[in-house]
Each structure stands twice: as structure tokens, then as C-alpha cells.
Scaffold this motif. Sequence first.
Motif, mmCIF file in Angstrom:
data_model
loop_
_atom_site.group_PDB
_atom_site.id
_atom_site.type_symbol
_atom_site.label_atom_id
_atom_site.label_comp_id
_atom_site.label_asym_id
_atom_site.label_seq_id
_atom_site.Cartn_x
_atom_site.Cartn_y
_atom_site.Cartn_z
ATOM 1 N N GLN A 1 -5.837 20.928 10.397
ATOM 2 C CA GLN A 1 -6.843 20.212 11.195
ATOM 3 C C GLN A 1 -6.336 18.865 11.694
ATOM 4 N N TYR A 2 -5.182 18.461 11.185
ATOM 5 C CA TYR A 2 -4.586 17.202 11.632
ATOM 6 C C TYR A 2 -3.484 17.494 12.644
ATOM 7 N N ASP A 3 -3.485 16.765 13.731
ATOM 8 C CA ASP A 3 -2.334 16.835 14.629
ATOM 9 C C ASP A 3 -1.177 16.156 13.908
ATOM 10 N N PRO B 1 0.196 10.998 14.431
ATOM 11 C CA PRO B 1 0.213 12.247 13.674
ATOM 12 C C PRO B 1 -0.053 12.015 12.188
ATOM 13 N N SER B 2 -0.881 12.856 11.599
ATOM 14 C CA SER B 2 -1.087 12.811 10.140
ATOM 15 C C SER B 2 -0.078 13.762 9.539
ATOM 16 N N VAL B 3 0.980 13.219 8.980
ATOM 17 C CA VAL B 3 2.133 14.055 8.652
ATOM 18 C C VAL B 3 2.200 14.505 7.202
ATOM 19 N N ALA C 1 2.985 7.353 12.085
ATOM 20 C CA ALA C 1 2.583 8.440 11.183
ATOM 21 C C ALA C 1 1.490 7.963 10.253
ATOM 22 N N ALA C 2 0.563 8.852 9.971
ATOM 23 C CA ALA C 2 -0.485 8.559 9.006
ATOM 24 C C ALA C 2 -0.370 9.544 7.855
ATOM 25 N N LEU C 3 -0.762 9.074 6.666
ATOM 26 C CA LEU C 3 -0.811 9.938 5.492
ATOM 27 C C LEU C 3 -2.147 9.692 4.814
ATOM 28 N N ASN C 4 -2.525 10.573 3.923
ATOM 29 C CA ASN C 4 -3.729 10.278 3.165
ATOM 30 C C ASN C 4 -3.664 10.864 1.779
ATOM 31 N N SER C 5 -4.339 10.193 0.860
ATOM 32 C CA SER C 5 -4.409 10.614 -0.529
ATOM 33 C C SER C 5 -5.887 10.746 -0.863
ATOM 34 N N LEU C 6 -6.302 11.963 -1.205
ATOM 35 C CA LEU C 6 -7.730 12.250 -1.360
ATOM 36 C C LEU C 6 -8.032 12.778 -2.758
ATOM 37 N N ARG C 7 -9.201 12.422 -3.264
ATOM 38 C CA ARG C 7 -9.658 12.956 -4.550
ATOM 39 C C ARG C 7 -11.126 13.331 -4.439
ATOM 40 N N ILE D 1 -11.058 12.308 9.121
ATOM 41 C CA ILE D 1 -9.654 11.897 9.266
ATOM 42 C C ILE D 1 -9.060 12.566 10.507
ATOM 43 N N ALA D 2 -9.366 13.868 10.658
ATOM 44 C CA ALA D 2 -8.854 14.606 11.817
ATOM 45 C C ALA D 2 -9.423 14.020 13.111
#
Lengths: 735, 231
Positions: free
Chosen positions: A419-421, A157-159, A121-127, A147-148
Amino acid sequence: MIEPKVYREMGLNDAEYAQIVEILGRHPNYTEVGMYAVMWSEHCGYKYSRPVLKLFPTAGPRVLQGPGENAGAVDVGDGMAVVMKIESHNHPSAVEPYEGAATGVGGIVRDIFTMGARPMAALNSLRFGELSDARTRYLFDRAVAGIAGYGNCIGVPSVAGEVYFDDCYEGNPLINAMCLGLVKSDKIARSSASGAGNSVMYVGAKTGRDGIHGATFASVELSDESEERRSPTQVGDPFTEKLLIEATLEALNTGHIVGIQDMGAAGLTCSTTEMAAKGDSGMEVDISLVPRREEGMTPYEIMLSESQERMLLVAAKGHENEVKDIFEKWGLDAVVIGRLTDDGIVRIYDNGELAAEVPAKSLAEDTPVYYMEARIPDYIAQVKHFDKDELPQIEDFESVLEVLLRRHNIASKEYIYRQYDHMAQINTVVLPGSDASVLRLKGTGRGLAVTVDCNSRYCYLDPYTGSAIAVAEAARNVVCSGAEPAAVTDCLNFGNPEKPEIFWQFRQAVEGISAACRAFGVPVISGNVSFYNESQGVAIYPTPAIGVLGVIEDIERRCTSFFKNDGDAVVVLGFNGPGLDGSEYLKAMHGRVAGCPSLDLDKEKRLQACCLKAIRSGLLASAHDIAEGGLAVALAESCFNTEGSHGVSVEISSDGLRQDDALFGEAQSRILVSLAPSKLDKLMKLAAEHDVPLMVIGAVGGSNLIIDLDESRVIDLQIEKIESAWRGSIEEALA
Amino acid sequence: MKFGVVIFPGSNCDCDCCRVVEQVMEEPVDLIWHEADSVDGYDCIILPGGFSYGNYLRAGAIASHSPVMGAVKEAAADGKLVMGICNGFQVLTEAGLLPGVLQRNKNLRFICKFLHLKVEHNKSAFTNACSPGQVLRIPIAHDEGNYYVDPKVLAEMEEKGQILFRYCDADGMVSAEANPNGSLGNIAGICNREGNVMGMMPYPERSAEEILTSADGRLIFESVLRHLKEL
């Protein structure tokens, strides 16, 4: 001898250069100076942050690997471990958002499978700045697409994730990528290279000139010239990464790989010196053997290239061909470029000619460490001056709620996660949109809840408390999903640490995170520091993104934030109190960023324990952290169930608070739950046992959100109407 | 009944398909490497989702020239069942085993979400466990799922019952609002004239277990098994 101008441009100061001369007993050559410069940059060497990072609690019964490896690892039962880390890719993304964000994903995913774990699993924190700004819209849209584009292609998967928009990020957006992977506990791979005579192998993509000095680029402030520095941004090839994942995991499975490391920041320089240093070894490498995609590259360029999708590994002598065959099956280069020695020296040859000769530990471990001056910034005293009684009263609470639900910091993030699977690998049993995403652990009956969180406005107002709140909130989100928090990974994004005010923010933040982690008994197992997040000399808000992994003992007892049944009782579990300080309401309706957010760690701990017990006992139908926008927004969000919306009707009293505070205040340590009325008695008993206040405020039902405050109806809005506004707000801003 | 799941470089959903066949349907399954020159011995061959060859050039274009595709074509000609899911569907159109093309989504973005499919009829090897008009809840996750085919061919396909699934709303209404990607006629899945080769953009294996919030995708695998058992 190297000209001072040259080494200074590479980021070394005179004293550091002198130290290199002393280590080597001679002047370094150009390649060697370049190697020291990247390894001693803050990005690789943590020369400013290292003494402070020691404050983190890093041990715990579940910890199998703490900070210091490619990623941390915790035991999740049944002989399985989860490997986890978060990392920044801010500066490349500010210059080239698509590739910057994409390679951020690629880099963190490599950190995970380098440990032998399959990325799950992938996650992201964006600003970003505000979406009203055209360039911000471009950066945002391209970063999300990057990212997508990368994550989807590699089948990870970007969960989950988070994004906030604030002017302070306009010139310096933040792209933090997080990944977790699964590995058998006894199969965790490590980066230590030992055994003189073992072969050093280069595997993966070919080396080009991209990304030279990326690590150094990450260690300066952004300026107008940054646009000119496109060479430090790398270009990703997710297809090669996918092949590298499969080939690496297959090769590790042979048992013939002694050590392995991703070539990320500082490329070959970092991987050769760190691997040798960790294994108390030396290494001899001939870079003329390195597969290249450009001609005429100098040793300096080859050693400093940050071309993506490459790894360095050490194979047991005699087994090189077995490893090579696996990589070749996947269509990847795998070349023996050298061997391990036992003298602790890394020697780089170029076609037999010595190009660099440096003690491994002097680059990888004996980084200069600076104890920086910390000074409280002037603004802290100013923002503390916050007399909420001076705020004008706003009577029309319905329109306030409508404004807040459209705020991009609160509005649905589905424009992004669509947009992320987020379903690949068929483990995602709670999809993005709830407080945390939940993954099942196939074949175990257990699961994981993951989230990443940070309200940086709180951190700006009070870095210590704000950072502790980031930990508390991330843990609370995981608890609301039915999981027990097990580990933290953090990405500490700050301004220039050479400024005492920034260093003060940094130290306060680390102290706040440490205090919260200690209170909750959750160790920090990995992380990353990103300094110099400034543009035109102005720093971003302190932004310590906190990733939390939680373990769900019985996956059938997972929980989401959405109301599910008409007639269920609606309850606020936790501690009401003043919460206008630093709130989204204060910023949105009064244009102010002021006050002092507060957190009582002991109360928070009791609340989380109580909520977790309630979910594990099967009492709750939903649990939702009360956060930005306060109780009114939390109620609305719980109504917006993609599997069928619900209405809700509640009666509350302001109970000594301002009315706007009662509705929109962000007091910590509160969870909005719903449950069958027949289970209320049990929940009350549980709350009493944990000494946690409980307030039954209403019931799920109808098609409106109705709030009676102090016995008068202040909000009565159609769910359908406010839900579509909330769902569409971000996309509208981009149209 | 033996299933084979092909792995191209860049396939992502091979393991998901295997899990559903093996753990949910409890049938044997093998992985088939893209360089294999034979797919003999399999009753049903699945081309899984993912990004074969990075989807460089065009989605599915390079994979359609893989050595294994020669064998898959032979198997298809022999009447063996071939099922392409998402990227597998794209490979099948590129290989000429299914008519039409899959263009980029109308909004030019990747779309991942649960949606509804209307089963056009249940006279197919891939839908016989469904009832006609049944609404299935199955997710999509693709960048290039916008189906297009020449209108003449489409008319023929409609006539021969080659349209198997259309995007619809929860009530089974096939409408423009329910079309996620701009597909002609809301088409989500089709089969060849002979009915033994099927391609669909939605992922049945992602919705074959209750824990994944829908088990409707199971019906596709059940249909295949029912068909094979009746042979």
C-alpha cells in the motif's frame, strides 16, 4: 494571577509555576502559561529524559549534525549528506489512527526538508495489539492507510519498516515515523535565527484550532477520556506538504534564509522561542498577521495550534519578496509576521497589543530537569525464573514451523508495504522484504541501506540487553545488505516516567543502546522520546525503535536475504547458543514470555565485520539475519524470493541444545548466508581471520524446505505451501 | 528529439521521467510549468505520475483544467506525441484526450508492485521497439487504476488497435489472477484513435535501468524515439 487549577490542567506543577513567576518577575498571563506548559512538557522539553540522553555517543567522523537540530546529518561521501530522524505519533494515532499516522509522516518529513534536504525515503515502526481484536484491526488498517495516503501523495517512497503485534499495545498503539533526506553537505539549513532586523516569516498552510495542546496530550497517559480529546489530533493535507517541500527547498536555494524551523509540536510557541534561543536572539511577532482558517482565535489558540504543514523562517532583511514570490508560485502563504531583535525576549503582539513577553531561553533551553527515581520492577525477577528443561517437548516440528510462519510478527508484511509507494524517485534497488532496503545514490556508484528494528519482548525481559540487541539487529540487517552502519536514530517509547519502574526501564534501555553504539562505533544523531504510553495504568513493553543508516561503497555489491542459485552452499555464520529466552516460539507454542536474552557485543562486532567483508569481496549470494523464529524460519524466509522461490536442504545437530532451541531459538549474532561452493574456502578463511565460527549446513535446491536434525528428518515442507501461508497471514486476519 | 515533462502542483515523478530521458536515453528534456500556455518545440510531452492537486475531487480532474492542458490539447491535435503515466493517464482521460475512466482499485487500496504487461501490438509510436505479445516487467503504484470504458467504445478501441498493454502473468497469460486492480479486459495502457496520445498506469521510468531489477520500461521510450526518428 492564574488559578492553580488552570495551570495544573495544562500540565504544570506548583513549583514550575513558581519558577515562571520568578523568571518573569510577575505572574504570567493565560497565553504565557500555555506557552510554558507546552514547552516544559516532556514532549518538547525532555524534562525527565534529558539527563539520561546525555549517555548517547553522538560524535563520529561522519557526523555533520548531532542531536539538537530538526534532524541529524552524516557525511555519505562526494560532498553529500544524509539527514535522518525518527519520531513518534502514538497518542494521536490511538484516537484517530488515519490522521494520527498521516500527520506523523508529515511531521517527520518536515523535519528533514527543514534541514534543506530532499526527503528521499520514509520508514515506519508500528506496534499494535493482536489482530484477533476488532478495534486493533481498525487501528492497524487505518494507520497503514494514513501512512500510505500521506506518504504516497508527497512522493516520498516508504521503503522499509517493521510491525509487531502484542497485547501490551492494545490500548496504546505505536506509530513511529522515520525519514531520511539528501543534501549537499555545505547546504545544510539550521534553525538558529540570528541578525537583529531580519524578518520572521510564516509560510505554508493556514492556522486553525486543530491540535491545540497536542504536546501536552502526548505527555499524559491514555484513558477513557482520551476518546473525548479529539481536538489534540491534527488533520493532514499532504498536497500542501508536497508544495511546501518544493517551495522550501527552492527558497533555501536562494541563500536568503537565515534560519528555518518546522511548526510541529507546540506550533508557533516552539518555533519562535527555539529559533530565537538558538540564535541568541529575541523576536517580535504580531500574530494578527498569521494566516488563519478560523475566525475569532485567541492569542493562546494561535500560539498553541498544531495545524500541519507550516514553517517559520527568518529571511535576510531586504530579501523577503524573493522568498515570498517562491512560496506564492507554489500557491502557499508567505507572510512577514515580525522581526528579530537582540534582547533575547520573544514578544507576541496581537494587533499591536502585547499578548506575551517571555525570555526565549527560559522556554526553549532552561526547561526544568528532573532526576527521577529508578527502581527495578518486580516482574524482572519473575521472568528470569525460566527453566527451559521444564518446557514440554513438542515433537511435531513441521507444524511448529507452520504456526510460526503464520504468526503476524513473522509473516510477510507485504499487505502493508504494497500500500506504500516504495519506488518513487527511482532509487529503491532492494525493495521491502529483505533485511534492509537499499537506495542508490544517483551518480555516485554508492548506496544506502536503511532499516528500523526493535524486539520489544527482549526489552521487556531485560531493557539493557534488549535495547543493545535492537541496535545489534538493526546494524546486522544493514550489514546483511552490504552496508557499513553509519548512524543511528532512535524513538524511545516507554510508559509513564514518573513511575520509578518505568524510569528504570528507560535508563537501562538508553545505557544498552549507548553500549552497543559505542561497541560498533555508530553514533546516535537524532531521536525522539515518547513517554506515557500506557492505557488503564498499564505500560507498553519498553520499545526503543532503532533506525540505522548504512553506507554501501559499491552499489553493485549489495546483497539481499534471498537464496538465488540452486546448488549454492548454505552456511550459518556466527555463534550458536541457547536462544529460547523471549523467543516467538516460546510465546506461540508455550504461551510464555520469560528468560533473559543475551548478547556479546564483541562477538557481534566480529560477525558483522566478517559478513560485511564477505559481501564486499563478492563472496555471498545472500545474507539473512537469524531472528524471530530462529534458524528454521530464517531458512524459510530465504527461500521466499519474489523473483523465484528456491528450496533448501540442510542437516544440523542440536549440539547440546534442546532440539526446539536448535530449530527455533533466537540466539543472537548469527547470519544465514548462501554462496557458490567454489567460494567456500575464501569465506572460511575470512571467518577464521575474524574468529567467527562457520557451519556449512546444506545446499539450495529442490522445491521443499528440508531439515534433518540429529540425523532424522524433522521438517520436509513444500515451499509453495508454506510461502503462501506466510504471505497471506496478515491479510487473512483482516478479512 | 526534445521531450517536455509537465509539472502540475503535486506531480511526483517529473524528475524520474527527466532522469530516464536525459541519463538513460540521452535526449534533451525540459520541465514545463502547469501555467505555461504553449508547449511548442517539444516532440513528445510527458504528463508524469503523482498526485496533481492532491487528486482532490477525482484523480487528474483538477489538473485537466490547468492552463498547460489547453496547449497540450493543441499539440495533440497537431499530432505531437503525448504520453501520460499513471496520474498523467488519469489527467488525459479527464481532459477527454483518451477514452474511458480510471476508477478506484477493486480492493480499494493503493497497490505498489512489479507485475507483467503484455504488449498487444507493436504498430504504435509507443510500442514499436517491442515485439507483439512481448511480456514486460514494469511496476504499478496507484490507487485509481481500474480502467473502465463503455463496451461499445471498447469494441471500437479493440478494433482500431487502441489497446496497447494488458496485465498478464509472467508467461503472458492475460487472466483474472493477473489483473491487479479490476481493469476492464486487464487494460493497463491505451492510445487514442490517431495513435499519438498514450496513457498507461504502470511506470516505464521505474523499470528503465537494470539496477531497478528491470529495464523493460526503456522499450517505451525507445519506441517513441524510433517513431520520431522515422518521421
